[in-house]
Design a protein around this motif. Structure first.
Motif, PDB file in Angstrom:
ATOM      1  N   ARG A 193      38.752  43.840  60.912  1.00 42.00           N
ATOM      2  CA  ARG A 193      39.140  45.246  61.072  1.00 42.00           C
ATOM      3  C   ARG A 193      38.233  46.005  62.026  1.00 42.00           C
ATOM      4  NH1 ARG A 193      39.371  46.717  54.785  1.00 42.00           N
ATOM      5  NH2 ARG A 193      37.452  45.487  54.931  1.00 42.00           N
ATOM      6  N   TRP A 237      44.284  38.887  49.884  1.00 41.74           N
ATOM      7  CA  TRP A 237      44.668  40.069  49.110  1.00 41.74           C
ATOM      8  C   TRP A 237      46.027  39.857  48.445  1.00 41.74           C
ATOM      9  CZ3 TRP A 237      47.118  45.135  49.157  1.00 41.74           C
ATOM     10  CH2 TRP A 237      46.389  46.104  48.461  1.00 41.74           C
ATOM     11  N   GLU A 248      50.795  49.565  51.539  1.00 38.03           N
ATOM     12  CA  GLU A 248      49.390  49.584  51.119  1.00 38.03           C
ATOM     13  C   GLU A 248      48.645  48.373  51.671  1.00 38.03           C
ATOM     14  OE1 GLU A 248      46.756  49.427  46.981  1.00 38.03           O
ATOM     15  OE2 GLU A 248      48.926  49.817  46.907  1.00 38.03           O
ATOM     16  N   HIS A 252      45.395  48.624  54.022  1.00 36.45           N
ATOM     17  CA  HIS A 252      44.153  48.083  53.482  1.00 36.45           C
ATOM     18  C   HIS A 252      43.557  47.016  54.396  1.00 36.45           C
ATOM     19  CE1 HIS A 252      41.249  47.114  50.351  1.00 36.45           C
ATOM     20  NE2 HIS A 252      41.555  45.834  50.480  1.00 36.45           N
ATOM     21  N   CYS A 253      44.422  46.252  55.076  1.00 37.91           N
ATOM     22  CA  CYS A 253      43.950  45.135  55.891  1.00 37.91           C
ATOM     23  C   CYS A 253      43.775  45.498  57.364  1.00 37.91           C
ATOM     24  CB  CYS A 253      44.911  43.948  55.761  1.00 37.91           C
ATOM     25  SG  CYS A 253      44.972  43.290  54.084  1.00 37.91           S
TER      26      CYS A 253
END
Length: 291
Positions: A193, A237, A248, A252-253
């Motif tokens: 990320r 995940w 989501e 999130h990733c």
């Protein structure tokens, strides 16, 4: 004693609808741990026809000590390539499909992202996105190792033999540079990320120089590495979720949106996230694609 492997081995047995096999996983000795994440020896039979190994940010050396296995090259026409000695799988961005119709006796070495050049003595991008017989890279001398392993009476001694072979091949002039190790650690610890531009600024180099260094020493450029590790994190995940909150998950990733998530899943697995999550998982890095 660090050189001994018996105390470093953990044994697992799988007996389910997917098949029955034994897996011995060995933690590498300290001198190899910076380059090797694990060694493993598996023996058994699966109850499905074909699986798909997904990109995970590393490379593998696979030594077949049993029946012929097969790698499937997508077509058209599709090709079924026999594997009966030693193959090296470089860091890849596309899935690798395999079949083991007659059972499997396989020893594997999983290398960390920067674990290739010190023992293989070629730039990592030479092997990226390729699966090659080790003889193509090292000549027929590579088969001597396999023959010695076939004659070896125990798994722990096999692990020790492979570790000694790797140690003998290490050459300091092929060590990974500090820049490549630092950038890879930043990418891995952020689960892909991190911003490539931010990485280059922090390192005090151009984005182009950073990308070229990573391709040469790791196998993939900056952007490709962040994508692979972001996908790996998303898979992990997904494995912890009872329901699949796609929006989501994307946020999130580190994906821009759900469409971005789907595109990367298609690239790295050949499936959408919804299709992939319905597949059986023999392990964390593979899926069953033909029961």
């Amino acid at each position: 004693m660090d050189g001994g492997s018996t105390s470093r081995i953990q044994s697992l047995i799988e007996d389910s609808a997917l098949g029955r096999w034994r897996l011995d996983v060995c933690r590498p000795r300290a001198a190899l741990a910076p380059l090797v994440s694990q060694l493993w020896f598996g023996e058994g039979q699966v109850n499905y026809r074909r699986d798909r190994i997904l990109p995970g940010g590393g490379s593998f050396l696979l030594i077949n000590l049993g029946p012929t296995q097969y790698r499937i090259e997508a077509g058209p026409p599709e090709r079924r390539i026999a594997f009966d000695d030693i193959w090296f799988c470089g860091m890849h961005q596309t899935p690798i499909e395999t079949e083991v119709p007659d059972g499997s006796i396989l020893l594997g070495i999983a290398f960390r992202g920067h674990g290739v050049r010190p023992w293989l003595h070629v730039d990592a991008d030479h092997c990226a996105d390729r699966v090659l017989p080790l003889t193509d890279l090292l000549g027929d001398s590579a088969l001597v190792l396999r023959q010695r392993l076939l004659e070896c009476p125990s798994t722990s001694r096999r692990f020790g033999m492979v570790e000694e072979w790797l140690m003998q091949r290490l050459q300091p002039r092929f060590e990974t540079s500090g820049l490549a190790r630092w950038a890879l650690q930043q990418i891995e610890s952020s689960y892909g990320r991190t911003s490539v531009d931010a990485l280059a600024r922090q390192a005090g180099v151009s984005r182009r120089h950073l990308g070229q260094t990573l391709r040469r020493e790791i196998g993939l450029g900056s952007k490709s590495l962040t994508r692979v590790h972001r996908f790996k994190f998303a898979l992990q995940w997904l494995g912890r979720c009872e329901r699949i909150p796609w929006v989501e998950l994307a946020a999130h990733c580190g994906y821009y949106d759900q469409s971005h998530l789907i595109r990367d899943f298609q690239t790295f697995s050949g499936m959408s996230p919804g299709e992939l999550v319905r597949c059986a998982r023999p392990d964390a890095g593979s899926i069953v694609v033909a029961p």
